[in-house]
Design an enzyme around this catalytic site. Structure first.
Site, PDB file in Angstrom:
ATOM      1  N   SER A 115      45.298  42.956  34.910  1.00 37.64           N
ATOM      2  CA  SER A 115      44.949  44.257  34.314  1.00 37.64           C
ATOM      3  C   SER A 115      44.615  44.135  32.843  1.00 37.64           C
ATOM      4  O   SER A 115      44.054  45.058  32.261  1.00 37.64           O
ATOM      5  CB  SER A 115      46.146  45.199  34.413  1.00 37.64           C
ATOM      6  OG  SER A 115      46.440  45.505  35.723  1.00 37.64           O
TER       7      SER A 115
ATOM      8  N   HIS B 231      38.662  42.718  38.387  1.00 36.67           N
ATOM      9  CA  HIS B 231      39.709  43.734  38.219  1.00 36.67           C
ATOM     10  C   HIS B 231      39.429  44.958  39.088  1.00 36.67           C
ATOM     11  O   HIS B 231      38.587  45.792  38.761  1.00 36.67           O
ATOM     12  CB  HIS B 231      39.806  44.115  36.726  1.00 36.67           C
ATOM     13  CG  HIS B 231      40.911  45.066  36.431  1.00 36.67           C
ATOM     14  ND1 HIS B 231      40.860  45.981  35.410  1.00 36.67           N
ATOM     15  CD2 HIS B 231      42.111  45.246  37.024  1.00 36.67           C
ATOM     16  CE1 HIS B 231      41.983  46.676  35.387  1.00 36.67           C
ATOM     17  NE2 HIS B 231      42.757  46.258  36.366  1.00 36.67           N
TER      18      HIS B 231
ATOM     19  N   GLU C 141      35.940  45.853  37.483  1.00 41.13           N
ATOM     20  CA  GLU C 141      35.549  45.288  36.185  1.00 41.13           C
ATOM     21  C   GLU C 141      35.415  43.783  36.366  1.00 41.13           C
ATOM     22  O   GLU C 141      36.316  43.137  36.919  1.00 41.13           O
ATOM     23  CB  GLU C 141      36.626  45.571  35.125  1.00 41.13           C
ATOM     24  CG  GLU C 141      36.587  46.975  34.557  1.00 41.13           C
ATOM     25  CD  GLU C 141      37.619  47.187  33.444  1.00 41.13           C
ATOM     26  OE1 GLU C 141      37.253  47.702  32.384  1.00 41.13           O
ATOM     27  OE2 GLU C 141      38.798  46.850  33.641  1.00 41.13           O
TER      28      GLU C 141
ATOM     29  N   ASN D 295      42.031  49.742  31.064  1.00 43.80           N
ATOM     30  CA  ASN D 295      43.408  49.931  30.589  1.00 43.80           C
ATOM     31  C   ASN D 295      43.498  50.176  29.094  1.00 43.80           C
ATOM     32  O   ASN D 295      44.472  50.755  28.622  1.00 43.80           O
ATOM     33  CB  ASN D 295      44.279  48.757  31.023  1.00 43.80           C
ATOM     34  CG  ASN D 295      44.611  48.890  32.490  1.00 43.80           C
ATOM     35  OD1 ASN D 295      44.992  49.968  32.933  1.00 43.80           O
ATOM     36  ND2 ASN D 295      44.428  47.839  33.253  1.00 43.80           N
TER      37      ASN D 295
END
Ligand code: CAA
Ligand code: NAD
Length: 280
Positions: free
Chosen positions: A116, A137, A149, A187
């Site tokens: 992450s 991701h 991602e 994130n």
């Protein structure tokens, strides 16, 4: 194409389900048969729900399950073309797994990580094939969320990127390319909101329910930030904040002390039965 997904938790089982549903033979690997069994049971439950809702046929469910191979030995990765790692968000543990995979897998096997927030370049440095290491991701819940991602480390090759880009399109997800910075985009933006919501609770600004209601009814978010933290796992949320705090060396990323206290108490969210809310 043969795939291994390492980690049969919420992310690993979701990634394995999606790969298997697109006809890929997929090992689902974890440290014990019990954990792998739980991951497979969860996948079966979701597939059954999809059959009941007539989103897939009984035959599609059967084929997806047949494509999944339970595994508790990383040696099974020896015949894989790509390994996708989805274990705990911890650099030391991930680096050990990547060093082992480097020994076990074929030289042209791609090693992807679902981290992450951790630097792909550093994970890649645990191997002798950094050009074959990449961040892939996925978002939670994987079968529902469209985004992946893609993060290239310093040495990731164009061939590796193209392989993973095409695989993402093949499983009908949307790839977005992001530079190798702590927390990437998803994130870096999302966890700041969750952390701020935790601070609101910590400072007694409002109850958890009311904080979430503001974001759900006021901003049209499908879940409030504290419910989302429970769903992601508060241990994962804290790890991501710590990675960004250290990685950017900027106090704006400081984790709310309440997150640390909850993790110390074992209140990890939905997966442990208690977090900001309690679960059956
Ligand atoms: N696995 C598979 N499918 C699931 C699922 C799961 N764990 N949870 C829900 N679903 C499916 C349901 O079966 C349902 O399918 P249908 O539309 O076919 O009926 C659909 O998702 C909607 O579910 P529900 O009706 O039960 O509930 P909902 O409308 O509240 O939606 C949700 C659930 C999709 C999770 C929604 O609440 C949502 O979008 N929440 C926010 C999710 C989010 O922000 N994810 C990103 C997290 S951050 C991240 O992943 C990155 C990181 O590194 C931490
Ligand atoms: P989880 O706690 O649900 O699952 C992690 C699994 O990894 C556990 O089953 C554990 O037994 C297994 N594991 C640990 N060490 C292992 C090893 N050496 N070999 C094999 N298995 C091992 O965690 P999760 O939420 O699925 O997160 C996994 C990864 O995905 C983390 O890097 C996390 O940051 C990332 N991620 C999480 C989310 C989320 O919303 N939870 C979203 C995107 C990415």
């Amino acid at each position: 194409m043969k795939i291994m997904v390492i980690g049969a938790g919420q992310m690993g089982s979701g990634i394995a389900q999606v790969m298997a549903s697109f006809g890929k033979k997929t090992y689902l690997n974890d440290v014990s048969e019990e954990i792998v069994g739980k991951g497979l049971q969860f996948i079966e439950k979701i597939l059954k729900k999809n059959v009941d809702k007539e989103k897939i046929t009984e035959e599609q469910k059967k084929q997806t399950l047949e494509n999944l191979i339970p595994s508790t030995s990383m040696q099974d990765a020896a015949d894989c073309d790509i390994v996708i790692e989805a274990i705990v968000e911890n650099m030391e543990i991930k680096s050990k797994v990547f060093a082992q995979l480097d020994e076990i897998t074929k030289p042209d096997c791609i090693l992807a990580t679902n981290t992450s927030s951790l630097p792909i370049t550093q994970i890649a440095a645990a191997t002798k094939r950094p050009e074959k290491v990449i961040g892939m991701h996925f978002m939670n819940p994987v079968p529902v969320m469209k985004l992946v991602e893609l993060i290239e480390g310093l040495a990731t090759s164009k061939e590796t990127y193209d392989f993973v880009y095409n695989l993402t399109l093949e499983i009908q997800k949307t790839p977005v390319t992001v530079r190798d910075v702590p927390g990437f985009i998803s994130n870096r933006v999302l966890q700041m909101m969750i952390n701020e919501a935790a601070y609101c609770l910590y400072e007694g600004v409002a109850t958890a329910e009311d904080i979430d209601t503001v974001m759900k009814l006021g901003m049209n978010h499908p879940m409030g930030p504290l419910q989302l933290a429970d769903f992601i796992g508060i241990d994962t949320v804290l790890s991501i904040m710590e990675v960004m705090h250290t990685g950017y060396a900027d106090s704006k990323y400081r984790p709310c002390p309440l997150l640390r206290q909850y993790v110390n108490a074992g209140w990890l969210g939905k997966k442990s039965g208690r977090g900001f809310y309690t679960y059956e």
